[in-house]
Design a protein around this motif. Structure first.
Motif, mmCIF file in Angstrom:
data_model
loop_
_atom_site.group_PDB
_atom_site.id
_atom_site.type_symbol
_atom_site.label_atom_id
_atom_site.label_comp_id
_atom_site.label_asym_id
_atom_site.label_seq_id
_atom_site.Cartn_x
_atom_site.Cartn_y
_atom_site.Cartn_z
ATOM 1 N N VAL A 37 0.830 -1.199 0.000
ATOM 2 C CA VAL A 37 0.000 0.000 0.000
ATOM 3 C C VAL A 37 0.866 1.251 0.000
ATOM 4 C CG1 VAL A 37 -1.638 1.355 1.373
ATOM 5 C CG2 VAL A 37 -1.993 -1.102 1.063
ATOM 6 N N ARG A 38 1.849 1.315 0.879
ATOM 7 C CA ARG A 38 2.661 2.522 0.977
ATOM 8 C C ARG A 38 3.564 2.707 -0.241
ATOM 9 N NH1 ARG A 38 1.772 1.672 6.512
ATOM 10 N NH2 ARG A 38 3.462 0.190 6.891
ATOM 11 N N ALA A 39 4.064 1.610 -0.795
ATOM 12 C CA ALA A 39 4.896 1.732 -1.990
ATOM 13 C C ALA A 39 4.098 2.290 -3.158
ATOM 14 C CB ALA A 39 5.495 0.376 -2.352
ATOM 15 N N ARG A 40 2.886 1.814 -3.324
ATOM 16 C CA ARG A 40 2.067 2.300 -4.439
ATOM 17 C C ARG A 40 1.653 3.751 -4.245
ATOM 18 N NH1 ARG A 40 -1.865 -2.998 -5.667
ATOM 19 N NH2 ARG A 40 -0.150 -4.411 -6.200
ATOM 20 N N LEU A 41 1.252 4.091 -3.010
ATOM 21 C CA LEU A 41 0.878 5.479 -2.750
ATOM 22 C C LEU A 41 2.089 6.400 -2.857
ATOM 23 C CD1 LEU A 41 -1.526 5.003 0.299
ATOM 24 C CD2 LEU A 41 -2.189 5.647 -2.030
ATOM 25 N N GLY A 42 3.230 5.947 -2.331
ATOM 26 C CA GLY A 42 4.437 6.764 -2.382
ATOM 27 C C GLY A 42 4.873 7.060 -3.797
ATOM 28 N N ALA A 43 4.816 6.060 -4.677
ATOM 29 C CA ALA A 43 5.206 6.277 -6.068
ATOM 30 C C ALA A 43 4.317 7.329 -6.732
ATOM 31 C CB ALA A 43 5.131 4.958 -6.835
ATOM 32 N N GLU A 44 3.069 7.402 -6.293
ATOM 33 C CA GLU A 44 2.123 8.348 -6.891
ATOM 34 C C GLU A 44 2.216 9.739 -6.282
ATOM 35 O OE1 GLU A 44 -0.857 9.647 -9.480
ATOM 36 O OE2 GLU A 44 0.276 7.773 -9.482
ATOM 37 N N PHE A 45 2.389 9.827 -4.956
ATOM 38 C CA PHE A 45 2.255 11.115 -4.275
ATOM 39 C C PHE A 45 3.570 11.731 -3.814
ATOM 40 C CE2 PHE A 45 -2.020 9.328 -3.812
ATOM 41 C CZ PHE A 45 -2.802 10.430 -4.107
ATOM 42 N N ASP A 46 4.628 10.972 -3.622
ATOM 43 C CA ASP A 46 5.850 11.515 -3.025
ATOM 44 C C ASP A 46 6.640 12.472 -3.914
ATOM 45 O OD1 ASP A 46 5.294 10.188 -0.716
ATOM 46 O OD2 ASP A 46 6.844 8.649 -0.934
ATOM 47 N N PRO A 47 6.691 12.291 -5.229
ATOM 48 C CA PRO A 47 7.514 13.194 -6.045
ATOM 49 C C PRO A 47 7.153 14.663 -5.823
ATOM 50 C CG PRO A 47 6.855 11.304 -7.356
ATOM 51 C CD PRO A 47 6.097 11.210 -6.062
#
Length: 517
Positions: free
Chosen positions: A173-183
């Motif tokens: 969950v966090r990897a997928r959300l991070g790839a989308e929102f962290d940049p």
């Protein structure tokens, strides 16, 4: 606890939620010998005082505790007990009560889902324990020590920043959300586990923090601290421009008592703290104003493209309606994306999945996006000089409007929550749902803090009410910013600052007007 009311103490605290408990704890630690009386309008639910209801093992006892928190019109079903049914069919959470009327004025949005708890521990006996830190415009910019205060609030609440490390699929969950929102985000605003006020016992069971954890051993062992349940503070006594005590109604045995005090802290909640001040004749221009909730949008998905994972052996929240072993992830607020996202892995689907087997715990994910409100002085709770509520206090009336800016923010939140859902899995349901105003239970601003006394705030940087020496306010109502994250950690941090100021003044025996900057 006791039923013999004192004639005089050093500090009176009104309300036993997390911020009232924080004042008791910090004063017990920093000012030994200070006589403290804490008055709570509601009943004691269980031992230790202020315990979270999720920690009550017996189902019947937990149900009874929730019902006893619901004021004079309990709605939680219990055999052979009369149950209040709201004629407007509003959704009411167990352990809380809604306003019977006055929650919406003609032509306004109102706060139809606004609710309160009346019990030792306040809403802290029922909350979800989420303790994220505010960021960017959520932060109180005129408090240079805010980060250190938040650290101490972490300590008092017993916050674990990654309580479900290694839980099934949480890394996915966090990897997928991070790839989308962290940049493009700052390092402290990237996707991460949700900090929670929870700890695990040696036997593996989770203990959820209520006011009992905030009180701590320092308060419980303090011979100069006394908690009085079922004791309704009707007004603060103000003499010659300073707090001089309170008038308390004994709801258990009857009668009113005057308790003199050098300092009074009103930590009721965002609706009842301004109510107590109004009843006391303390009515600064900003009292009750800048009231804000967090518009909330929710959605759900089923994780896709997963490798097999062991099924969780237990629900780590004891008896949660929401969270399974997968835990909670956090998409922090930013000024560019003014939402706070909670992503919760559930034990079961919120709606039936036709033709499917029961999904594995952790694979159903609920998403909640909380929006920062467009702050307005006209969003307010007013009180009547003639009419009273069911407790005999000045009757409240809520004025509350979602502005065009709010509605644009809500529409952006719909798009953002669908963006998050699309990277996680398959939608459950067609579209995100906007909850009724007040549903977040995160009301703020009605006794807000300010840097200066310019008419837009009720209290100063130590939470002392402008123009009334020795009178302090506490709770989410003090937060002055349009905060979108869960507010309890921030309100406890502000309470720590106020409690330290009182402890310093008591220790130095300085005049009440010589506040701490």
């Amino acid at each position: 606890m006791a039923r013999t009311f004192p004639n005089e103490v050093d500090v009176v605290i009104v309300g036993s939620g997390p911020t009232g408990a924080a004042y008791a704890r910090v004063l017990s630690e920093r000012s030994p010998g200070t006589r403290i009386a804490l008055f709570e309008a509601g009943p004691l639910l269980a031992e230790p005082p202020g315990v979270h209801v999720k920690n009550i093992d017996d189902d019947g006892a937990r149900l009874e505790a929730q019902r006893r928190s619901e004021g004079l019109r309990p709605h939680t079903t219990r055999a052979e007990a009369r149950t209040y049914a709201d004629p407007m069919k509003r959704v009411v959470r167990s352990g809380t009560q809604v306003l019977p009327d006055g929650y919406q004025q003609p032509g306004e949005d109102g706060l139809p889902a606004a609710a309160m708890s009346t019990n030792v521990g306040g809403m802290g006996a029922h909350w979800t324990g989420a303790c994220p830190r505010p960021g960017e415009s959520e932060r109180v910019a005129f408090l240079p020590d805010l980060e250190e205060l938040l650290d101490d609030a972490d300590r008092l609440l017993g916050v674990d920043r990654n309580p479900f490390a290694g839980a099934p699929y949480s890394d996915v969950v966090r990897a997928r959300l991070g790839a989308e929102f962290d940049p493009g985000r700052a390092a402290d605003r990237t996707v991460r586990p949700m900090p929670l006020a929870v700890h695990r016992r040696e036997d593996g069971a989770l203990v959820w923090s209520g006011s009992d954890i905030v009180f701590g051993d320092a308060t419980r062992a303090n011979p100069d601290f006394t908690l009085f349940p079922e004791a309704l503070v009707r007004r603060v006594i103000v003499e010659d421009g300073r707090a001089a005590g309170v008038v308390v109604e004994d709801r258990a045995e009857g009668g009113e008592h005057e308790v003199r005090a050098r300092f009074v802290v009103v930590a009721a909640d965002a609706l009842r703290t301004p109510q107590v001040l109004f009843a006391s004749g303390v009515r600064p221009p900003a009292l009750g104003r800048y009231l804000n909730d967090q518009p909330q949008v929710v959605f759900a998905v089923r994780l896709r493209d997963l490798s097999p994972s062991p099924v969780a052996e237990q629900d780590p929240r004891g008896r949660s309606e929401i969270v399974g072993e997968g835990g909670v992830s956090w998409v922090p607020y930013t000024d560019a994306e003014p939402f706070h996202g909670q992503v919760m892995q559930l034990d079961a689907s919120p709606i039936p999945l036709v033709g499917d087997d029961e999904p594995e715990p952790g694979t159903i994910v609920g998403l909640g996006w909380f929006c920062a409100k467009d702050l307005r002085a006209d969003d307010r709770v007013e009180f009547s000089d003639e009419e009273t509520d069911e407790f005999g206090m000045p009757k409240p009336a809520v004025h509350y409007v979602l502005t065009n800016r709010d509605r644009r923010t809500i529409e952006r939140a719909r798009a953002e929550i669908k963006r998050a859902a699309s990277v996680l899995g398959e939608f459950i349901g067609d579209e995100p749902l906007e909850l009724s105003p007040g549903a977040s239970l995160h009301y703020q601003g009605s006794a807000r803090m300010g840097e200066t006394d310019d008419g837009t705030s009720v209290c100063g940087p130590t939470s002392e009410v402008w123009g009334v020496d020795g009178l302090y306010v506490a709770g989410n109502c003090v937060i002055p910013t349009p905060i979108a994250c869960n507010p309890t950690l921030t309100s406890v941090a502000l309470a720590v600052r106020g409690a330290r100021a009182i402890a310093e003044r008591i220790g130095a025996r300085v005049p009440a007007s010589a506040d701490v900057a």
